[in-house]
Scaffold this active site. Structure first.
Site, PDB file in Angstrom:
ATOM      1  CG  ASN A 207       2.721   6.251  -3.429  1.00  0.00           C
ATOM      2  OD1 ASN A 207       2.383   5.885  -2.314  1.00  0.00           O
ATOM      3  ND2 ASN A 207       3.541   5.542  -4.210  1.00  0.00           N
ATOM      4  CG  ASP A 276       3.347   2.759 -12.156  1.00  0.00           C
ATOM      5  OD1 ASP A 276       3.498   1.617 -11.673  1.00  0.00           O
ATOM      6  OD2 ASP A 276       2.242   3.328 -12.212  1.00  0.00           O
ATOM      7  CE  LYS A 286      17.079  23.561  -2.346  1.00  0.00           C
ATOM      8  NZ  LYS A 286      16.976  24.449  -1.157  1.00  0.00           N
ATOM      9  N   PRO A 302      11.111  -1.319 -12.632  1.00  0.00           N
ATOM     10  CG  PRO A 302      12.487  -2.468 -11.153  1.00  0.00           C
ATOM     11  CD  PRO A 302      12.306  -1.119 -11.795  1.00  0.00           C
ATOM     12  CG  ASP A 303       5.155  -5.309 -12.696  1.00  0.00           C
ATOM     13  OD1 ASP A 303       5.049  -5.867 -11.581  1.00  0.00           O
ATOM     14  OD2 ASP A 303       4.175  -5.004 -13.393  1.00  0.00           O
ATOM     15  CB  ILE A 304       8.468  -5.746  -7.510  1.00  0.00           C
ATOM     16  CG1 ILE A 304       9.466  -4.587  -7.543  1.00  0.00           C
ATOM     17  CG2 ILE A 304       8.877  -6.783  -6.473  1.00  0.00           C
ATOM     18  CD1 ILE A 304       9.517  -3.772  -6.251  1.00  0.00           C
ATOM     19  CG  LEU A 305       2.636  -8.948  -8.476  1.00  0.00           C
ATOM     20  CD1 LEU A 305       2.885  -9.987  -7.380  1.00  0.00           C
ATOM     21  CD2 LEU A 305       1.304  -8.243  -8.254  1.00  0.00           C
ATOM     22  CG  PHE A 320      -2.971  -5.210  -2.330  1.00  0.00           C
ATOM     23  CD1 PHE A 320      -3.859  -4.474  -1.566  1.00  0.00           C
ATOM     24  CD2 PHE A 320      -2.539  -6.426  -1.846  1.00  0.00           C
ATOM     25  CE1 PHE A 320      -4.307  -4.928  -0.346  1.00  0.00           C
ATOM     26  CE2 PHE A 320      -2.971  -6.903  -0.623  1.00  0.00           C
ATOM     27  CZ  PHE A 320      -3.858  -6.155   0.133  1.00  0.00           C
ATOM     28  CE  LYS A 334      -1.260  -5.015 -10.151  1.00  0.00           C
ATOM     29  NZ  LYS A 334      -1.184  -3.943  -9.112  1.00  0.00           N
TER      30      LYS A 334
END
Length: 393
Positions: A207, A276, A286, A302-305, A320, A334
């Site tokens: 991103n 995500d 390649k 995985p959702d780290i937070l 954040f 959230k």
């Protein structure tokens, strides 16, 4: 940092050329700079150079009659917020550690009425010399702040510890020196930047996060007195001074690094823009162009937070939320879903990659909007709010 009056002492080493640029950068940052030089320093850079850069008279003589009562060694430090000696040679460090007063710089240090900071600069062997290390230890025990030294190529042709820090590094550390130590004694773990999820050997999903906000927060926490560990995705930025950085690529690597450190942390700040999803059918080699476009299968990361926040002995967690619409609605949802005591909300299209940011701080007391500011200033405001919440626990 508000404007300060800096008394800059220049010792007699080749790194004195860096002190000219240091003077320029301090003046550019809005500070007042007065320069004092040892006699040896004038053999490397002429006093006229520092006078032109600082806009003030340069002092080299202990007997200079110009200051009040002809006491330069008393007067100059009385009007300074800090006495910074850069470069501080091995000989100068010896004199400071033993209270010698045989020139203007050493006598000023002994009679100073402001904090003393030294930036060592010398050959690798001189730095490692046991008497020099004893002198450094004595200065630190006496409350003197030591910036550096750095590691790298030296004028003698060798490479190693002993280089004076670069001017911008000294300016960065000086900024933190004057900051309120709101997080003194705290250990802060942060994530920053994007993650990179490989598709094949040369392509990946990422991103546009630059990492600027996370790095600014790492510096702000360090300046506030915290011991900071930064888990960083690929950003291309230099690690902040005196911040331990762990480099990762993927979300899985970031989670592994965070979980290895979180047990030693008082605060966890999740700033990174973590992907995500990752590629389920990643190719080792390649992918070549064919008749049909390849099919890429995704699976959830995985959702780290959320993982950290749900730990039995979780640290104080700050999240954040970067949204493109319905900012406050989505951000508060959230925060509640992950049971976070504090969350920072911003619009992704305005924040990512930019030098400025406008955020809203969310906690149990409600919403606290901040004006648009440079990210360094936003980071300082976030730390102030964080410290206030920690104080209430």
């Amino acid at each position: 940092m508000t404007a300060k009056r800096i008394l800059l002492g220049v010792g007699g080493g080749i790194a004195a050329y860096k002190s000219a640029e240091l003077t320029r950068q301090l003046i550019k940052a809005g500070h007042q700079v007065e320069v004092v030089m040892t006699e040896s320093a004038t053999r490397f850079v002429a006093p006229a150079t520092f006078q032109a850069l600082s806009g003030h008279t340069v002092y080299t003589d202990l007997w200079d009659p110009r200051p009040s009562n002809a006491m330069a060694h008393i007067e100059l430090s009385r009007r300074a917020d800090a006495f910074l000696i850069a470069p501080a040679t091995a000989n100068l460090l010896f004199k400071l550690a033993h209270g010698a007063c045989d020139d203007l710089v050493s006598t000023l240090a002994a009679a100073r009425a402001c904090p003393l900071i030294v930036a060592p600069a010398m050959n690798l062997q001189m730095w490692q010399n046991p008497p020099n290390q004893r002198n450094i230890a004595q200065l630190e025990a006496d409350g003197v702040t030591v910036f550096g030294p750095g590691n790298g190529f030296q004028a003698c042709g060798e490479t190693g510890d002993g280089r004076m820090l670069e001017p911008h590094e000294i300016v960065e550390l000086l900024h933190g020196f004057f900051a309120d130590k709101r997080l003194a004694g705290k250990k802060v773990l942060l994530t920053a930047g994007p993650t990179y999820e490989a598709i094949d050997a040369v392509r990946g999903i990422t991103n546009i996060s630059s990492g600027k906000m996370g790095y600014a927060l790492a510096r702000a926490c360090r300046d506030a007195g915290a011991e900071v560990t930064l888990v960083s995705g690929p950003t291309g930025m230099e690690a902040p001074m005196n911040v331990r950085r762990l480099d990762v690529q993927s979300a899985a690597e970031m989670q592994q690094a965070v979980l290895a450190e979180v047990g030693r942390s008082d605060v966890f700040i999740s700033v990174a823009a973590v992907a995500d999803y990752r590629v389920k059918n990643r190719s080792e080699h390649k992918i070549k162009k064919g008749a049909a476009a390849p099919t890429i299968e995704l699976e959830e990361n995985p959702d780290i937070l959320a993982t950290v926040a749900s730990l039995p002995a979780a640290p104080f967690c700050v999240g954040f939320a970067a949204e493109s619409q319905n900012l406050l609605e989505f951000a508060e949802a959230k925060r509640k879903r992950k049971k976070l005591p504090m969350l920072v909300a911003n619009l992704a299209q305005q924040a990512m990659g930019a030098d400025d940011n406008q955020v809203v701080l969310l906690d149990d007391a409600g919403q606290h909007p901040l004006p648009q500011m440079p990210k360094d200033e936003v980071a300082s405001a976030i730390v102030r709010h964080l410290a206030a919440l920690l104080a209430k626990r």
